[in-house]
Design an enzyme around this catalytic site. Sequence first.
Site, PDB file in Angstrom:
ATOM      1  N   GLY B  11      25.589  48.958  40.363  1.00  0.00           N
ATOM      2  CA  GLY B  11      26.426  49.252  39.049  1.00  0.00           C
ATOM      3  C   GLY B  11      27.935  49.662  39.572  1.00  0.00           C
ATOM      4  CG  LEU B  13      34.620  47.273  38.683  1.00  0.00           C
ATOM      5  CD1 LEU B  13      35.965  46.758  39.397  1.00  0.00           C
ATOM      6  CD2 LEU B  13      34.916  48.080  37.339  1.00  0.00           C
ATOM      7  CB  ALA B  14      30.138  42.402  39.371  1.00  0.00           C
ATOM      8  N   GLY B  15      28.308  44.606  38.229  1.00  0.00           N
ATOM      9  CA  GLY B  15      26.882  44.728  37.490  1.00  0.00           C
ATOM     10  C   GLY B  15      26.875  45.671  36.123  1.00  0.00           C
ATOM     11  NE  ARG B 297      44.666  42.394  50.418  1.00  0.00           N
ATOM     12  CZ  ARG B 297      43.735  43.092  49.751  1.00  0.00           C
ATOM     13  NH1 ARG B 297      42.618  42.697  49.430  1.00  0.00           N
ATOM     14  NH2 ARG B 297      44.070  44.044  48.856  1.00  0.00           N
ATOM     15  NE  ARG B 412      38.962  40.349  47.678  1.00  0.00           N
ATOM     16  CZ  ARG B 412      39.908  41.566  47.427  1.00  0.00           C
ATOM     17  NH1 ARG B 412      40.817  41.526  46.708  1.00  0.00           N
ATOM     18  NH2 ARG B 412      39.536  42.659  48.412  1.00  0.00           N
ATOM     19  CG  LEU B 418      39.542  45.875  41.230  1.00  0.00           C
ATOM     20  CD1 LEU B 418      40.518  46.930  40.889  1.00  0.00           C
ATOM     21  CD2 LEU B 418      38.284  46.658  41.626  1.00  0.00           C
TER      22      LEU B 418
END
Lengths: 277, 623
Positions: B11, B13-15, B297, B412, B418
């Site tokens: 649960g 953001l993706a879910g 990064r 990434r 996000l």
Amino acid sequence: MDEATKVGLTTESRPQAGEKWVTFRIWRQESASSPGDFEEFRVPWRKGANVISSLMEIQRNPVNAAGKPTTPVTWDAACLEEVCGSCAMNINGRVRMACSALVDKLEWPITLEPMRKFPMVRDLTVDRTRMFESLKRVKAWIELDGTHNLGPGPRQSQSEQIQRYVLSTCITCGSCLEACPQITQDNDFMGAAPISQVRLFNLHPTGAMHAEDRLHGLMGPGGIQDCGKAQNCVQVCPKEIPLTTSIAAMNRDVTKLVVKDLFFKDKETETAVGGPA
Amino acid sequence: MAEQRFTMVGGGLAGLMAVIKLCEAGHKVDLLSIVPVKRSHSVCAQGGINGAVNTKGEGDHPDIHVKDTLRGGDFLAEQTSVKGMCYAAPGIIYLLDRMGVPFNRTPEGLLDFRRFGGTLHHRTAFAGATTGQQLLYALDEQVRRFEAAGMVNKFEYWEWLGMVRDGSGRCVGSVAMDLRTMEVRSIPAEAVMLATGGPGIVFGRSTNSVINTGTAAGRAYLEGAIYANAEFIQVHPTSIPGEDKLRLMSESVRGEGGRVWVPKKKGDTRDPVTIPEEERWYFLEEKYPKYKNLVPRDVATREIFHVCRELGMGVGGRDGVFLDVTHIPAATLDAKIKGVMEIYEKFVGDDPRHHPMVIFPGMHYSMGGVYVTFEPGPNLEPLAASPKNQATSIPGLYASGEADHAYHGANRLGANSLLSCIYGGMIGGPAMVSYAKNVAKGSASVPSSVFEDAKKQWEERFASIDRMSGTENPYVLARELGEVMTENVTVVRRNDRLRKTLDKIAELQDRWKRINVLDHGHSSNRPLSFVNQLWNMFALGEVITKSALLRDESRGAHYKPEFQLPEPKTKDPTQDPDWMKAWKERHQKWAKTTIARWTPQGSEITYEDIPTPVLDPEPRWYA
């Protein structure tokens, strides 16, 4: 010195003989229906340790202060940086987040107890369902037509953003309910958190269109009128949310709406109950 | 037709985004999460979300975002999904704005954007320095709205254990366990999505939440799902080492002007505020005059490592460099990055507004994950509602968010996570619906014995774990795994050490059999579930390490000094023909997706070509 120790990323050194130990008194209770009591543990002192890292240490060596093997303590935690809201518990008699409770800043022995205003699950974990149910009751969301592309939202000023942002940092930890003298396990007062959420959504230009729905959610049994104005909530909030300001503001709005409902209620003011389109 | 139900695992953001899409399409969803969804790890994201909205008069465009992302990932990302994501980004930010996310504003009342790493544009929308929290709450609120309307059934404090598959191998549901009552249950579904986040806890201490064990992805892999690009592990340049975790100091600190430096004098013990400007070495600004402190990064992390480890110039001769914002007015810091200022203050004790922070790299994110596909449309973005989008190698099983492998390649960019989570959910939900429409038989046609057998198999497994009465402590084994992974499989990788790591994991797997379960309770028995998780963590650790061992090159976050290309002779590498030749050869050999399949003998690694319809690869160069 190996690489990992140099980085400070991994190896936790074992304390040498003669080094400090920290005593913890931890509430143990296997389930809601079983009896509970304190169990003592001794944990080697480490620089920068907090309550969670100490509980982790006990997991790796689940032996109590009497030298007797026992089960690891059950507690809730996730982010360990005070933003997920999981690890609220009573530490030395005061409700707070365990991850930011640094051992060196606490009085020893350190006493850990679960929050007492919520149903017991096990040891330090409790069931905070009532908080999430309250969010449903007050419709703590923006009514959205759908997630398809409809362009930008309404413009908002920087001062509005500042005001809303702090309200939106509520982590639903339950500290405000735990500290509230009006709340008991067998009453249904919603406490400060959901009241402040109503303010958050009613301040939003789109949210304001359904402000009365949310204010109605604050009325009735368990609603805002059960607040006894003890102001404990604002003192224990780990995110320093101006909860009492929110309660006062919502009290005013609810009072106005009560009057409006009484004298001006007609079909037009009854907004549709907002379920998803 | 029987009611179609879908299962969402996770649960964050993706879910949550996928749940919203499923509900909007009229379907009911069972939402499984090991914590109340509002406490998912997305809540920890700090800096912001990228989208080329171009409100700063800089001529930003989704195409530039695509280019920055693909280049940032050293051309290992799946290109159509990246294009789709970058083009959807402005709309996603507007959507979140409509949901009430308190994004920071400009004086005119528009969304404000800040700088982030790996780009030269102001492209990152933000809500203070707790953007992940604000985004997660917005989606959580919308899902609660559907929950109140009876569309979503939340299974909170439930752990996904594995798939239920029919005779053809199709995923027709899941087996899950209630972490409070220890009840095991089969949950039929037309399709299942894993949106279960990353494997940070495989590395022991990381910037991840302690719930991020990667267990679900690990289990899916053990059950036959392909795991891809496992070796690409992002180590964030700026974190505060702690006993229990490494606390992230957001890239937004540098986005808002934070500067990284060490004293020019080795082992200088003076209070940093008293060290004059000319005696400070701003090593990132010096080496990367264009991007300065906002290089990607992996680049920043390697430079900090180099300064501390090889040059011995870390603060006080130890690991750590200064991250300095003391030149920025405190009011500005509080308006824009208060969240991280407070974390530093609370956990270290110093006020970073007036005293430079001391930070060091920490494991942060997995670019790799469960292998997923996309169906390219005519515009080279994923075709809308294709059932092939976000689909794993197992029919009926989907993956999105950090749990999938696709969007970030070898590294990434900050504030793309996000975005990729929300975009993955956004196209993954409709993909599941299309899949369910297209399969001839729904899960209702599967004999109930299939579900009963699956449940029974897991009950037996936990009964056998409950009987484990050996001498090994599962949490000690987990720490040993984390130590060896952090030491050998993070910033600098050497083949001899990677081989030793594989040996160590094999040893831990052997010792796992002699575990003592520690707890025989029937209520919230955490060790019982953890012992099972640990096995899956070992599997992921093995895949990550072996994938790293076999990739004999340096690319993005994967750095092997033994196989590094020499420095080009010209400042612009494209002007050095010998170097370009070497680069091309290397690129042809290694610019491939690492594919890991489980076998009883361990992972089997192969490589898959990456189509590059959107952007031709070029040397990744930031100096």
